[in-house]
Write an enzyme that holds these catalytic residues in place. Structure first.
Site, PDB file in Angstrom:
ATOM      1  N   GLY A  38       0.846  -1.180   0.000  1.00  0.00           N
ATOM      2  CA  GLY A  38       0.000   0.000   0.000  1.00  0.00           C
ATOM      3  C   GLY A  38       0.878   1.224   0.000  1.00  0.00           C
ATOM      4  O   GLY A  38       1.867   1.296   0.743  1.00  0.00           O
ATOM      5  N   LYS A  39       0.550   2.192  -0.838  1.00  0.00           N
ATOM      6  CA  LYS A  39       1.407   3.370  -0.941  1.00  0.00           C
ATOM      7  C   LYS A  39       1.536   4.079   0.403  1.00  0.00           C
ATOM      8  O   LYS A  39       2.597   4.580   0.759  1.00  0.00           O
ATOM      9  CB  LYS A  39       0.867   4.329  -2.005  1.00  0.00           C
ATOM     10  N   ASN A 179       4.952  11.186 -11.087  1.00  0.00           N
ATOM     11  CA  ASN A 179       5.873  10.696 -12.095  1.00  0.00           C
ATOM     12  C   ASN A 179       5.497  11.342 -13.426  1.00  0.00           C
ATOM     13  O   ASN A 179       4.564  12.150 -13.495  1.00  0.00           O
ATOM     14  CB  ASN A 179       5.878   9.161 -12.160  1.00  0.00           C
ATOM     15  N   LEU A 212      11.581  10.585 -12.613  1.00  0.00           N
ATOM     16  CA  LEU A 212      11.823  10.336 -14.034  1.00  0.00           C
ATOM     17  C   LEU A 212      12.320   8.919 -14.295  1.00  0.00           C
ATOM     18  O   LEU A 212      12.950   8.651 -15.318  1.00  0.00           O
ATOM     19  CB  LEU A 212      12.844  11.347 -14.569  1.00  0.00           C
ATOM     20  N   GLY A 213      12.062   8.003 -13.371  1.00  0.00           N
ATOM     21  CA  GLY A 213      12.493   6.624 -13.543  1.00  0.00           C
ATOM     22  C   GLY A 213      14.005   6.520 -13.602  1.00  0.00           C
ATOM     23  O   GLY A 213      14.721   7.044 -12.749  1.00  0.00           O
ATOM     24  N   ASP A 243       7.480   5.148  -3.564  1.00  0.00           N
ATOM     25  CA  ASP A 243       7.105   5.413  -2.173  1.00  0.00           C
ATOM     26  C   ASP A 243       8.340   5.682  -1.320  1.00  0.00           C
ATOM     27  O   ASP A 243       8.313   6.529  -0.423  1.00  0.00           O
ATOM     28  CB  ASP A 243       6.329   4.226  -1.602  1.00  0.00           C
ATOM     29  N   GLY A 278      10.174  -6.774  -3.465  1.00  0.00           N
ATOM     30  CA  GLY A 278       9.105  -6.383  -2.567  1.00  0.00           C
ATOM     31  C   GLY A 278       8.971  -4.873  -2.442  1.00  0.00           C
ATOM     32  O   GLY A 278       9.790  -4.113  -2.952  1.00  0.00           O
TER      33      GLY A 278
END
Length: 291
Positions: A38-39, A179, A212-213, A243, A278
């Site tokens: 969960g965020k 994002n 930006l990944g 997160d 995870g």
């Protein structure tokens, strides 16, 4: 200065797969992990591991009390987590061989909050404290309204992005985390660069932080623009990286770091997270990030 995180708590079922399941296909998973996610819960753990005081506001099914124990072990204050009859929120997550993920989410107990309970929790905050929000719970508009009345700073991570986000009082947000895709959706454009310009103009008093990944992250406001690259790592699972970034950035701001130093610390933390499997288990501790 403390943080109240009004956020989702999910049980994540994470399946390692050769590729994402296609329509009509039955696919055997290579591995299954069941972990807290969960965020909201992820960001609370990230804040705590980054070294700030965080209280989590949420709800879970009565049979899932282990979640409260896990959060408490991670130094998260759980006094505002309610045990209810509704099923806990949960997610089915596929992680492929390139470390990308695909997520099916069920809100459950994350969608049952009353206006009165939200306001009661926020009333315990002091002027200058922070309220952190994501978009997996109901009552986000009530929370923003109550925070403003209380003189509390608001940080918002509108994920998952929905059409309702644009109807929220985003002018009252101090710190907006997005994002590239979320920014483009919110701005109504296909270009992340154009989205940045539009959002800066639309929410002139808000500090915008865009991940930006693999290219890093940037911060943009009316007074500054900072862009930093990602750290070179071999990613195995990107679940929870965003997160981790949010938690460490907000913690760094609270701890008095500059925007640039906060951005660098958050990028470093999320770079560590993607090298682990995870969501919450991948979040590093402050000492690891410093090293």
């Amino acid at each position: 200065m403390k943080v109240l995180n009004f956020g989702s708590i999910n049980i994540d079922k994470v399946y390692q797969v050769s590729h994402f399941v296609r329509p009509g296909e039955t696919l055997s998973a290579e591995k299954l992990d069941v972990v807290l996610g969960g965020k909201g819960a992820n960001q609370s753990i990230a804040l705590a591991r980054a070294g700030v005081q965080v209280k989590h506001f949420g709800a879970i099914n009565r049979s899932d009390g282990w979640i409260i124990d896990y959060l408490a072990e991670n130094q998260v204050d759980t006094s505002w987590i309610e045990l209810v009859d509704s099923p806990s929120g949960h997610a089915i997550i596929q992680v492929d061989q390139s470390a990308e993920n695909s997520i099916l989410l069920f809100g459950g107990a994350n969608r049952i909050f009353s206006r009165e309970r939200i306001r009661a929790a926020i009333s315990e905050l002091d002027t200058g404290d922070w309220l952190l929000l994501q978009n997996e719970c109901n009552g986000i508009d009530w929370a923003i309204e109550a925070a403003r009345e209380q003189g509390v700073n608001v940080a918002f991570n509108p994920a998952p992005m929905t059409p309702e986000v644009s109807r929220l009082p985003l002018d009252d947000i101090d710190l907006l985390f997005v994002n590239q895709i979320e920014a483009a959706d919110l701005a109504g454009t296909d270009s992340a660069q154009e989205a940045l310009r539009i959002l800066n103009e639309r929410y002139a008093e808000t500090t915008l932080v865009m991940t930006l990944g693999a290219e890093g992250a940037l911060l943009s406001s009316s007074s500054e623009h900072i862009r930093l690259p990602a750290k070179p790592v071999k990613a195995v699972d990107t679940t929870g990286a965003g997160d981790t970034f949010v938690g460490f950035f907000l913690a760094s701001i609270i701890q008095g770091l500059s925007h640039e130093a906060s951005l660098n610390r958050a990028i470093t933390a999320s770079s560590i997270a993607v090298t682990r499997h995870g969501a919450s288990p991948s979040i590093p501790y402050s000492t690891e990030v410093t090293e």
